[in-house]
Motif scaffolding. Structure first.
Motif, PDB file in Angstrom:
ATOM      1  N   ARG A 195       0.782  -1.266   0.086  1.00 48.80           N
ATOM      2  CA  ARG A 195       0.085   0.193  -0.050  1.00 48.80           C
ATOM      3  C   ARG A 195       0.867   1.301  -0.068  1.00 48.80           C
ATOM      4  O   ARG A 195       0.600   2.400  -0.397  1.00 48.80           O
ATOM      5  N   ILE A 196       1.985   1.245   0.747  1.00 49.49           N
ATOM      6  CA  ILE A 196       2.719   2.133   0.572  1.00 49.49           C
ATOM      7  C   ILE A 196       3.529   2.725  -0.960  1.00 49.49           C
ATOM      8  O   ILE A 196       3.276   3.739  -1.298  1.00 49.49           O
ATOM      9  N   LEU A 197       3.825   1.503  -1.619  1.00 50.04           N
ATOM     10  CA  LEU A 197       4.151   1.726  -2.737  1.00 50.04           C
ATOM     11  C   LEU A 197       3.117   2.170  -3.881  1.00 50.04           C
ATOM     12  O   LEU A 197       3.268   3.207  -4.706  1.00 50.04           O
ATOM     13  N   THR A 198       1.960   1.566  -3.694  1.00 47.77           N
ATOM     14  CA  THR A 198       0.799   1.970  -4.643  1.00 47.77           C
ATOM     15  C   THR A 198       0.240   3.297  -4.409  1.00 47.77           C
ATOM     16  O   THR A 198      -0.274   4.051  -5.169  1.00 47.77           O
ATOM     17  N   SER A 199       0.243   3.562  -2.746  1.00 48.57           N
ATOM     18  CA  SER A 199      -0.033   5.171  -2.782  1.00 48.57           C
ATOM     19  C   SER A 199       0.963   6.230  -3.449  1.00 48.57           C
ATOM     20  O   SER A 199       0.284   7.373  -3.504  1.00 48.57           O
ATOM     21  N   MET A 200       2.231   5.676  -3.750  1.00 51.47           N
ATOM     22  CA  MET A 200       3.076   6.615  -4.648  1.00 51.47           C
ATOM     23  C   MET A 200       2.938   6.678  -6.044  1.00 51.47           C
ATOM     24  O   MET A 200       3.638   7.052  -6.737  1.00 51.47           O
ATOM     25  N   GLY A 201       2.031   5.687  -6.387  1.00 48.21           N
ATOM     26  CA  GLY A 201       1.651   5.494  -7.950  1.00 48.21           C
ATOM     27  C   GLY A 201       2.813   4.713  -8.618  1.00 48.21           C
ATOM     28  O   GLY A 201       2.717   4.441  -9.753  1.00 48.21           O
ATOM     29  N   LEU A 202       3.391   3.839  -7.716  1.00 43.59           N
ATOM     30  CA  LEU A 202       4.086   2.716  -8.195  1.00 43.59           C
ATOM     31  C   LEU A 202       3.622   1.400  -8.326  1.00 43.59           C
ATOM     32  O   LEU A 202       2.571   1.116  -7.661  1.00 43.59           O
ATOM     33  N   GLU A 203       3.826   0.573  -9.087  1.00 45.53           N
ATOM     34  CA  GLU A 203       3.400  -0.665  -9.814  1.00 45.53           C
ATOM     35  C   GLU A 203       4.189  -1.857  -8.814  1.00 45.53           C
ATOM     36  O   GLU A 203       5.116  -1.788  -8.690  1.00 45.53           O
ATOM     37  N   VAL A 204       3.404  -2.998  -8.291  1.00 48.83           N
ATOM     38  CA  VAL A 204       3.735  -4.118  -7.690  1.00 48.83           C
ATOM     39  C   VAL A 204       3.502  -5.391  -8.578  1.00 48.83           C
ATOM     40  O   VAL A 204       2.498  -5.410  -8.897  1.00 48.83           O
ATOM     41  N   GLU A 205       4.557  -6.288  -8.847  1.00 45.98           N
ATOM     42  CA  GLU A 205       4.180  -7.498  -9.068  1.00 45.98           C
ATOM     43  C   GLU A 205       3.173  -8.232  -8.406  1.00 45.98           C
ATOM     44  O   GLU A 205       3.596  -8.526  -7.367  1.00 45.98           O
ATOM     45  N   LEU A 206       2.173  -8.791  -9.239  1.00 44.55           N
ATOM     46  CA  LEU A 206       1.361  -9.585  -8.649  1.00 44.55           C
ATOM     47  C   LEU A 206       1.226 -11.245  -9.025  1.00 44.55           C
ATOM     48  O   LEU A 206       1.456 -11.127 -10.377  1.00 44.55           O
ATOM     49  N   PRO A 207       0.955 -12.126  -8.446  1.00 42.02           N
ATOM     50  CA  PRO A 207       0.891 -12.124  -6.983  1.00 42.02           C
ATOM     51  C   PRO A 207       2.119 -11.933  -6.274  1.00 42.02           C
ATOM     52  O   PRO A 207       3.222 -12.352  -6.677  1.00 42.02           O
ATOM     53  N   MET A 208       1.970 -11.648  -4.892  1.00 45.56           N
ATOM     54  CA  MET A 208       3.224 -11.540  -3.994  1.00 45.56           C
ATOM     55  C   MET A 208       3.201 -12.944  -3.591  1.00 45.56           C
ATOM     56  O   MET A 208       2.337 -13.619  -3.048  1.00 45.56           O
ATOM     57  N   LEU A 209       4.443 -13.342  -2.949  1.00 45.94           N
ATOM     58  CA  LEU A 209       4.803 -14.709  -2.748  1.00 45.94           C
ATOM     59  C   LEU A 209       4.995 -14.817  -1.354  1.00 45.94           C
ATOM     60  O   LEU A 209       6.157 -14.056  -0.761  1.00 45.94           O
ATOM     61  N   LEU A 210       4.497 -15.543  -0.459  1.00 46.37           N
ATOM     62  CA  LEU A 210       4.714 -15.785   0.960  1.00 46.37           C
ATOM     63  C   LEU A 210       5.323 -17.045   1.219  1.00 46.37           C
ATOM     64  O   LEU A 210       4.567 -18.295   0.658  1.00 46.37           O
ATOM     65  N   GLU A 211       6.474 -17.345   1.604  1.00 45.75           N
ATOM     66  CA  GLU A 211       7.108 -18.802   1.826  1.00 45.75           C
ATOM     67  C   GLU A 211       6.774 -19.254   3.122  1.00 45.75           C
ATOM     68  O   GLU A 211       7.177 -18.543   4.355  1.00 45.75           O
TER      69      GLU A 211
END
Length: 223
Positions: A195-211
């Motif tokens: 949410r910090i990244l997207t609030s700045m207009g940046l894109e995030v690769e989805l899905p995010m991986l949890l190990e």
């Protein structure tokens, strides 16, 4: 702080030296790990409580280690978490554990928090940041209240940005439940970074991986 190209290493040499200068640490071969295997610090009914001076020393030393774990030494996080839970009524056994952690830090004073992201962003649109996390738990670690411990790290482009070790606020009834609770904690941290990244207009690769290293917890998460 040391900067080199795309990496930053954060150390606190003055704070580390203060451990040696201000605390009367025992001599001998320093420990290779911040805590002994299976170390669980509890208030023992027959334990010897520290006097006023000893309690002040314990609280002061633990506070220094807490500051250090937060900013430059995540490797002592779990050990210091246990020390911090005994600041109200410390005993001799707790003081020895604190001294052992300090001796470990002094023996590894050149270590620090290394932030080395994978790849660089050139500022152009279309670049996607990658967030992933790892979680683990120690089931029913506290023999007094049977609460488990959650641990985890969140990475941004391969660099650690969040790391935690915390006693769970509820009692889990199985290893799978404890691992799931730890996974949820890290997933929340991953969403926070997202949410910090997207609030700045940046894109995030989805899905995010949890190990996670527990099949039951993985199956629950994917159900």
């Amino acid at each position: 702080r040391r900067e080199s190209g795309t990496e930053i290493k954060i150390t606190q040499p003055v704070l580390v030296q203060s451990l040696e200068d201000e605390f009367n640490l025992p001599e001998g071969k320093p420990p290779r790990v911040p805590a002994t295997a299976g170390q669980i610090l509890i208030t023992e009914p027959g334990g010897v409580n520290l006097d006023k001076k000893g309690s002040k020393t314990y609280r002061s030393g633990t506070a220094k280690l807490m500051y250090m774990m937060q900013w430059s030494r995540p490797d002592i996080y779990n050990s210091v978490r246990g020390l911090a839970r005994r600041m109200a009524n410390p005993q001799e056994r707790h003081l020895k554990a604190m001294q052992g952690c300090m001796r470990y830090v002094l023996a590894t004073r050149n270590r620090g928090l290394l932030i080395r992201p994978e790849g660089t962003w050139n500022g152009k649109e279309g670049y996607k940041f990658r967030i992933h996390g790892r979680s683990d738990s120690d089931y029913a670690a506290n023999i007094q209240d049977r609460r488990s411990i959650s641990g985890g790290r969140t990475f941004l482009n391969g660099a650690p940005v969040v790391f935690r070790s915390a006693t769970q606020r509820f009692v889990t009834l199985s290893v799978t439940e404890a691992e799931t609770a730890a996974g949820v904690m890290v997933a929340q941290d991953m969403m926070y970074v997202y949410r910090i990244l997207t609030s700045m207009g940046l894109e995030v690769e989805l899905p995010m991986l949890l190990e996670m290293d527990n099949k039951g917890a993985v199956d629950l998460a994917n159900n």
